[in-house]
Design a protein around this motif. Sequence first.
Motif, short mmCIF file in Angstrom:
data_model
loop_
_atom_site.label_atom_id
_atom_site.label_comp_id
_atom_site.label_asym_id
_atom_site.label_seq_id
_atom_site.Cartn_x
_atom_site.Cartn_y
_atom_site.Cartn_z
N LEU A 27 0.49 -1.05 -0.05
CA LEU A 27 0.03 0.16 0.48
C LEU A 27 0.91 1.14 -0.09
O LEU A 27 0.51 2.03 -0.71
CB LEU A 27 -0.49 0.27 1.66
CG LEU A 27 -1.67 1.51 1.14
CD1 LEU A 27 -2.76 1.29 0.18
CD2 LEU A 27 -2.67 1.12 2.26
N GLY A 28 1.78 0.97 0.61
CA GLY A 28 2.50 2.65 0.67
C GLY A 28 3.13 3.01 -0.45
O GLY A 28 3.45 3.98 -1.06
N ALA A 29 3.70 1.37 -0.82
CA ALA A 29 4.15 1.75 -2.39
C ALA A 29 3.82 1.90 -3.33
O ALA A 29 4.48 3.12 -4.36
CB ALA A 29 5.35 0.28 -2.62
N PHE A 30 2.25 1.52 -3.45
CA PHE A 30 1.39 1.94 -4.73
C PHE A 30 1.46 3.86 -4.26
O PHE A 30 1.37 4.35 -5.65
CB PHE A 30 0.24 1.34 -4.33
CG PHE A 30 -0.93 2.35 -5.24
CD1 PHE A 30 -1.46 1.88 -6.28
CD2 PHE A 30 -2.45 2.85 -4.30
CE1 PHE A 30 -1.54 2.37 -7.06
CE2 PHE A 30 -3.06 3.00 -5.05
CZ PHE A 30 -2.88 3.14 -6.11
N LEU A 31 0.88 4.08 -3.00
CA LEU A 31 0.48 5.44 -2.48
C LEU A 31 2.09 6.41 -2.72
O LEU A 31 1.77 7.68 -3.62
CB LEU A 31 0.65 6.01 -1.16
CG LEU A 31 -0.49 5.40 -0.97
CD1 LEU A 31 -1.08 5.21 0.98
CD2 LEU A 31 -2.48 6.04 -1.35
N MET A 32 2.91 5.77 -2.36
CA MET A 32 4.75 6.97 -3.36
C MET A 32 4.06 6.62 -4.50
O MET A 32 5.41 8.24 -5.02
CB MET A 32 5.48 5.55 -2.58
CG MET A 32 6.15 5.46 -1.21
SD MET A 32 7.78 5.35 -0.93
CE MET A 32 8.10 6.46 -1.97
N ILE A 60 0.02 13.07 -0.40
CA ILE A 60 -0.42 11.65 -0.97
C ILE A 60 1.12 11.14 -1.31
O ILE A 60 1.35 9.95 -0.42
CB ILE A 60 -0.57 11.36 -2.33
CG1 ILE A 60 -2.02 11.96 -2.88
CG2 ILE A 60 -0.85 9.87 -2.76
CD1 ILE A 60 -3.21 11.38 -3.57
N PHE A 61 2.04 11.23 -1.84
CA PHE A 61 3.24 11.08 -1.72
C PHE A 61 3.54 11.41 -0.33
O PHE A 61 5.07 9.74 0.19
CB PHE A 61 4.67 11.44 -2.34
CG PHE A 61 5.69 11.40 -2.43
CD1 PHE A 61 6.12 9.88 -3.23
CD2 PHE A 61 6.75 12.66 -1.79
CE1 PHE A 61 7.32 9.83 -3.13
CE2 PHE A 61 8.31 11.97 -1.64
CZ PHE A 61 8.54 10.74 -2.59
N GLY A 64 2.42 8.13 1.59
CA GLY A 64 3.14 6.66 1.32
C GLY A 64 4.99 6.16 2.10
O GLY A 64 5.23 5.58 2.11
N ILE A 67 4.57 5.49 5.54
CA ILE A 67 4.20 4.10 5.07
C ILE A 67 5.24 3.29 4.83
O ILE A 67 5.40 2.23 6.12
CB ILE A 67 2.89 3.61 4.63
CG1 ILE A 67 1.59 4.14 4.98
CG2 ILE A 67 2.25 2.21 4.28
CD1 ILE A 67 0.31 4.23 4.12
N VAL A 68 5.82 2.99 3.78
CA VAL A 68 7.02 2.40 3.69
C VAL A 68 7.81 2.49 5.07
O VAL A 68 8.32 1.31 5.62
CB VAL A 68 7.84 3.31 1.99
CG1 VAL A 68 9.13 2.19 2.13
CG2 VAL A 68 7.06 2.52 1.15
#
Length: 291
Positions: A27-32, A60-61, A64, A67-68
Motif C-alpha cells: 500500500l505504501g509503495a503504491f501511494l508513493m 499522497i507521496f 506513502g 507507510i514505507v
Amino acid sequence: MAEAHAHTKNHDYHLVNPSPWPALGSLGAFLMAFGGIALMRWLNKQDLVIGGIDTGGWGIFAVGLAIVLYTMYGWWGDTIREGLEGYHTRVVDLHLRYGMILFIASEVMFFVAWFWAYFNVALFPQSAPEVVRDAFTGGVWPPKGIETFDPWHLPLLNTLILLTSGTTVTWAHHAILHDDRKGLKWGLALTVMLGMMFTACQALEYSEATFAFSGNIYGSTFFMATGFHGFHVIVGTIFLAVCLIRALKGQFTSKAHFGLEAAAWYWHFVDVVWLFLFACIYVWGQSPMTH
C-alpha cells in the motif's frame, strides 16, 4: 502424546507468524508511486484530478513514504527479534545470505544501467543524430562548454574517505569474530562517521558544480550516477548506524552477527562502485579545461 509429537518442529526452517508488513508495504509503495506522479505534475504546474479531487502536492507521496518507512522499521525489527529468539537456524541464515547476495547483484545491474547511459554518449559522441549531436554534445565528450570537476581535489578526498571506511568496517567485522566488542564498536563508529563525511563532501561538491542536472546530457548522466551512489552511501550509513546501536546493546556474538556482515557486504559494494565512478567519470571523463 502422539498428537503433541506431530506438532513438534522437526525441520530447520522458520515459518513466520501472520504479518501485516507485506500488505502494508505494498500500500505504501503504491501511494508513493501515485503520489510521486502527482507531485511531479504539481511541480510542473499541471493538475492530476481523479474523481473531482485534485491529487497534486506533497500529501499522497508523504503518506506513502511514511507507510514505507514504518514498514521497514517494523519488518526489520521483527527479523531482528526472530534472530535474537533463536529462530535463525543455519538453514535460515544461509537463505538470508542468498537474499543479500541477490539484492547486491540487482544493485550491480542498477548501476550498470547508469554506466551504460554514460558510456553510450561518452564513447561515441559523433555517432548520434546531427540534431542531437549539435544540441547536446557538439560531437565531443565532455560536451562543449562543460567544465568538469577536478578529480584530484574533492573527488580524490572522497575516494580516500571511502577506502578508509572500508578498512574500518572490516576491522569491526574481524573484531566481532574474535569477541573484541571494543573494536567492534570503534570500527562501526568510525565507519558511520566516515560515511557522513563522504555525504558532506558530496553535497559541497554539488554546490560547486558549474553545470546543471537538466539542459545537458553530461549533467543528467553525472548526477544520476553519482547521486544514486550518494543515496546508497546514506542508506549504508543508516544500516551501519543501526548495527552500531545493536552492538552497543550487545546483540551481536561471534557466532550470530549476520546483520553486521550484510552491512559490511553492502558497504564494500558501495566502495567498489565509487572506485568505478571515480576512474570512469571523474578521471577518464574530465574536460580539457580541468587539466
